[in-house]
Motif scaffolding. Sequence first.
Motif, mmCIF file in Angstrom:
data_model
loop_
_atom_site.group_PDB
_atom_site.id
_atom_site.type_symbol
_atom_site.label_atom_id
_atom_site.label_comp_id
_atom_site.label_asym_id
_atom_site.label_seq_id
_atom_site.Cartn_x
_atom_site.Cartn_y
_atom_site.Cartn_z
ATOM 1 N N ALA A 54 67.356 70.454 79.020
ATOM 2 C CA ALA A 54 66.821 69.348 78.220
ATOM 3 C C ALA A 54 67.314 69.528 76.686
ATOM 4 N N ALA A 55 67.428 70.721 76.421
ATOM 5 C CA ALA A 55 67.927 70.854 74.649
ATOM 6 C C ALA A 55 69.392 70.229 74.562
ATOM 7 N N ALA A 56 69.951 70.178 75.771
ATOM 8 C CA ALA A 56 71.398 69.860 75.464
ATOM 9 C C ALA A 56 71.704 68.297 75.212
ATOM 10 N N SER A 57 72.768 68.030 74.492
ATOM 11 C CA SER A 57 73.029 66.651 74.130
ATOM 12 C C SER A 57 73.660 66.323 75.486
ATOM 13 N N SER A 58 74.034 64.732 75.328
ATOM 14 C CA SER A 58 74.699 64.109 76.542
ATOM 15 C C SER A 58 75.913 63.761 76.242
ATOM 16 N N PRO A 59 76.751 63.861 77.121
ATOM 17 C CA PRO A 59 76.666 63.641 78.660
ATOM 18 C C PRO A 59 76.488 65.143 79.251
ATOM 19 N N LYS A 60 75.665 65.150 80.320
ATOM 20 C CA LYS A 60 75.287 66.439 80.842
ATOM 21 C C LYS A 60 74.650 66.128 82.113
ATOM 22 N N LYS A 61 74.661 67.142 83.175
ATOM 23 C CA LYS A 61 74.303 66.935 84.607
ATOM 24 C C LYS A 61 73.690 68.293 84.903
ATOM 25 N N ILE A 62 72.615 68.237 85.563
ATOM 26 C CA ILE A 62 72.102 69.674 86.332
ATOM 27 C C ILE A 62 71.981 69.547 87.701
ATOM 28 N N ILE A 63 72.673 70.431 88.366
ATOM 29 C CA ILE A 63 72.495 70.695 90.030
ATOM 30 C C ILE A 63 71.720 71.989 90.343
ATOM 31 N N ALA A 82 77.822 67.293 71.852
ATOM 32 C CA ALA A 82 78.441 66.048 72.180
ATOM 33 C C ALA A 82 79.659 66.023 71.070
ATOM 34 N N PRO A 83 80.736 65.564 71.582
ATOM 35 C CA PRO A 83 81.140 64.763 72.694
ATOM 36 C C PRO A 83 81.442 65.314 74.079
#
Length: 202
Positions: free
Chosen positions: A153-162, A128-129
């Motif tokens: 799960a380890a990543a900071s937000s903003p994030k998305k998984i597809i 982030a950011p």
Amino acid sequence: MGGEVFDERKEFIKRVESLADIQKYIQTIMDIRRGVTLLCKLPIVDEARIAFIGHGFGAALGGVISGIDSRIKTFVLISGYGQVSEWQLTSEFPMAAIIRSFLPTERFEYFISSLRKLDAINFVKNAAPASILFQFATNDEFIERDHSVTFFAAASSPKKIIWYDTDHLFTNCESALVDRQKWLSEHFWLQDDILSKESTKN
């Protein structure tokens, strides 16, 4: 004859040790950052619109970069290895299996302990950011679903998984390409909106 066999094995071990050279891994990360520096110096490049897209090992490197280089605004990590050290210990991928089987014990233990320090999950928490899009395959033959979820799960937000119904190489998966294009467009358009709003306040 015995001497020739010994020499061939010695040369083979030397090649395996080269594959497990942790300094080459570090050098690759440094080279990527130098590439970003070069991009930033080019007049045709907008420094506010630099993105990173990596697949497989490239996604693992991108995860590391995300935590140490704030010049990249968004990342797309495809079939990424969040824990290359764990992959190296368990994967049946030929290169991993060869390193496990033929690297001398002490050299292998040093390699794994060094890799753990460079696992992407140690760095994506500081992304982030910058934003991150994770794209994973439901039929990935090299990365287990649990490992993929842990990486995300380890990543900071903003994030998305597809998730996509495809293999590790994303064979014939045009929807993944469409989603990448959409992700990049949305994030850089959003940036335009923010800049325009800020400019009206002055």
